[in-house]
Write a protein that holds these residues in place. Structure first.
Motif, short mmCIF file in Angstrom:
data_model
loop_
_atom_site.label_atom_id
_atom_site.label_comp_id
_atom_site.label_asym_id
_atom_site.label_seq_id
_atom_site.Cartn_x
_atom_site.Cartn_y
_atom_site.Cartn_z
N LEU A 301 0.87 -1.19 0.00
CA LEU A 301 0.00 0.00 0.00
C LEU A 301 0.90 1.23 0.00
O LEU A 301 1.99 1.21 0.58
N LYS A 302 0.42 2.29 -0.65
CA LYS A 302 1.15 3.57 -0.57
C LYS A 302 0.44 4.40 0.50
O LYS A 302 -0.76 4.65 0.39
N VAL A 303 1.17 4.78 1.52
CA VAL A 303 0.51 5.46 2.64
C VAL A 303 1.12 6.82 2.93
O VAL A 303 2.30 7.06 2.67
N ALA A 304 0.30 7.72 3.44
CA ALA A 304 0.77 9.02 3.90
C ALA A 304 0.97 8.94 5.41
O ALA A 304 0.10 8.42 6.12
N ILE A 305 2.11 9.44 5.88
CA ILE A 305 2.35 9.45 7.32
C ILE A 305 1.68 10.69 7.92
O ILE A 305 1.99 11.82 7.53
N GLU A 306 0.75 10.47 8.83
CA GLU A 306 -0.02 11.59 9.39
C GLU A 306 0.48 12.02 10.75
O GLU A 306 0.27 13.14 11.18
N GLN A 307 1.09 11.09 11.46
CA GLN A 307 1.58 11.44 12.80
C GLN A 307 2.76 10.53 13.15
O GLN A 307 2.75 9.35 12.82
N ARG A 308 3.75 11.13 13.80
CA ARG A 308 4.93 10.35 14.23
C ARG A 308 5.03 10.43 15.75
O ARG A 308 4.93 11.52 16.31
N THR A 309 5.27 9.28 16.40
CA THR A 309 5.44 9.29 17.86
C THR A 309 6.70 8.51 18.21
O THR A 309 6.87 7.37 17.79
N TYR A 310 7.57 9.17 18.98
CA TYR A 310 8.80 8.50 19.43
C TYR A 310 8.49 7.75 20.71
O TYR A 310 8.07 8.34 21.70
N LEU A 311 8.68 6.41 20.69
CA LEU A 311 8.35 5.61 21.89
C LEU A 311 9.60 5.08 22.59
O LEU A 311 9.52 4.16 23.39
N GLY A 312 10.76 5.61 22.25
CA GLY A 312 11.99 5.11 22.88
C GLY A 312 12.62 4.03 22.04
O GLY A 312 13.53 4.29 21.26
N PHE A 326 -4.30 3.24 9.79
CA PHE A 326 -3.72 2.21 10.66
C PHE A 326 -2.43 2.70 11.30
O PHE A 326 -2.00 3.83 11.06
N ARG A 327 -1.86 1.84 12.15
CA ARG A 327 -0.63 2.18 12.85
C ARG A 327 0.48 1.26 12.40
O ARG A 327 0.24 0.08 12.12
N MET A 328 1.69 1.77 12.37
CA MET A 328 2.84 0.91 12.10
C MET A 328 4.03 1.41 12.91
O MET A 328 4.02 2.52 13.44
N GLN A 329 5.04 0.54 13.04
CA GLN A 329 6.23 0.91 13.83
C GLN A 329 7.49 0.58 13.05
O GLN A 329 7.52 -0.38 12.28
N THR A 330 8.52 1.39 13.27
CA THR A 330 9.83 1.09 12.69
C THR A 330 10.89 1.36 13.76
O THR A 330 10.68 2.20 14.64
N PRO A 331 12.04 0.67 13.66
CA PRO A 331 13.08 0.89 14.67
C PRO A 331 13.74 2.27 14.53
O PRO A 331 14.17 2.85 15.52
N SER A 332 13.82 2.80 13.29
CA SER A 332 14.41 4.14 13.16
C SER A 332 13.41 5.08 12.48
O SER A 332 12.44 4.64 11.88
N GLU A 333 13.70 6.36 12.55
CA GLU A 333 12.72 7.34 12.11
C GLU A 333 12.57 7.38 10.58
O GLU A 333 13.56 7.34 9.86
N LEU A 334 11.34 7.47 10.09
CA LEU A 334 11.08 7.69 8.67
C LEU A 334 10.92 9.18 8.45
O LEU A 334 10.13 9.82 9.13
#
Ligand SMILES: Nc1ncnc2c1ncn2[C@@H]1O[C@H](COP(=O)(O)OP(=O)(O)OP(=O)(O)O)[C@@H](O)[C@H]1O
Ligand SMILES: [Mg+2]
Length: 358
Positions: A301-312, A326-334
């Motif tokens: 899917l091609k998605v737009a990032i609407e919000q970024r949250t740093y969780l440590g 929906f929500r997704m997670q990555t180890p480093s910042e996009l």
């Protein structure tokens, strides 16, 4: 050592069915956790095993000893069940010292003075509270009181231990240490244990197996990995960890894979799973299983990032494609505003409805 068998256990309070046809076989020495939201019937199940409430029907057996049989109205009284119980509140007697708290169940069992002293010493040693034997509960921290409650449950060496949220009053850090310690102690004593919690991280960390309950019913029984990686239904997928749920329509369902059209028209391949009568499905996938990829492709899917949250330890994103959030997670910042993401087939699960739909 003993195994514990619950068969068709049902517990009703008037019109309320608190526990509905529960079937669990806890193996000798096993650490089994009852996990589920508040009011789902965890404490009620535990108390029935201890004999502190009256089951409506079914049987409860420890080894070949029948503790309760609904057909014969046969009930062994709690003091004859030889079960160690730690309550949700630790319920120490405030006017007795630590040693006197432990002595009480032994006096009830008519043990002599010398043997009582020896067992108290042993049990306090196990929970590392021997230096506190002469203190009163109010002179102890919450964590120390919980250890004393555990020692009191262990002091008469029960073959079966029932723990109802025994770590609920500890702060997060202490709780994490206490659960490791508790599990080690349980393994060392090889005592068959039922542990009750509504904390899913705790359940995953300590249990041999977990029984997930909702509204009196068992939804799934399995190892922590089974429960997390192969949830039996959308309730379990949602309650253990967290999941995204995509609405879709079943296009084609084979023996080991299915084709599903998502609400925005994208077609994806998933493992096979049941659909509702009208062909609608939900596809569940955990935020950490979604992969960022370089370009369009299968299950992408091609998605737009609407919000970024740093969780440590990870970054979490709220993303959108068309009408799908929906929500997704990555180890480093996009850094990008739009990215391609892939829903790996093996991490998708297909259910006929969303959690709470039933
Ligand atoms: N003595 C009682 N009379 C009537 N209803 C009761 C009684 N005890 C429990 N219930 C009901 O039975 C259901 C299950 O309660 P239970 O105490 O087993 O929940 P629980 O899973 O332990 O929840 P929590 O995580 O909040 O401790 C609830 O709906 C509760 O209100
Ligand atoms: Mg409870």
């Amino acid at each position: 050592m003993a195994d514990l068998v619950l068969q068709n256990l049902t517990i009703k309070y008037g019109a309320v069915t608190a526990v509905d046809n529960l079937n669990i076989h806890v193996a000798s020495g096993e650490f089994l956790t009852l996990l589920g939201p508040s009011g789902c019937g965890k404490s009620t199940s535990l108390f029935a095993v201890a004999g502190l409430n009256h089951a409506t029907s079914g049987t409860i057996r420890v080894g070949d000893r029948v503790l309760f049989d609904g057909n014969e109205r046969n009930t062994v009284p709690p003091e004859k069940r030889n079960i160690g119980l730690v309550f949700q509140s630790y319920a120490l007697w405030p006017h007795k010292t630590v040693a006197e708290n432990l002595a009480f169940p032994l006096v009830l069992r008519k043990l002599g003075r010398a043997e009582r002293d020896e067992r108290i010493k042993e049990a306090l040693g196990l929970v590392e509270m021997l230096p506190y034997a002469e203190r009163y509960p109010f002179e102890l921290s919450g964590g120390q009181q919980q250890r004393v409650a555990l020692a009191r449950a262990l002091v008469y060496r029960p073959p079966l231990l029932l723990l109802d949220e025994p770590l609920s009053n500890l702060d997060a850090k202490l709780r994490e240490r206490a659960r490791v310690w508790l599990r080690e102690l349980q393994e060392r004593l090889n005592v068959t244990t039922i542990y009750v919690t509504h904390d899913q991280a705790e359940a995953l960390a300590v249990s041999d197996r977990i029984a997930v309950m909702s509204m009196g019913r068992m939804r799934q029984l399995g190892t922590p990995r089974d429960i997390y990686e192969r949830p039996a239904d959308s309730f379990v997928a949602d309650f253990i960890g967290s999941s995204n749920f995509f609405d879709g329509t079943m296009i084609e369902s084979g023996t080991d894979q299915a084709r599903i059209r998502l609400a925005d028209g994208t077609e994806i391949t998933t493992p096979s799973g049941p659909s509702a009568k009208d062909g609608s499905v939900v596809v569940a996938i955990r935020p950490e299983k979604i992969e960022v990829v370089g370009q369009a492709g299968a299950n992408t899917l091609k998605v737009a990032i609407e919000q970024r949250t740093y969780l440590g330890s990870v970054w979490q994103y709220a993303v959108r494609t068309g009408s799908i959030d929906f929500r997704m997670q990555t180890p480093s910042e996009l850094k990008e505003d739009t990215v391609f993401v892939r829903l790996p087939k093996e991490h998708c699960a297909v259910f006929p409805d969303k959690p709470g739909a039933k």
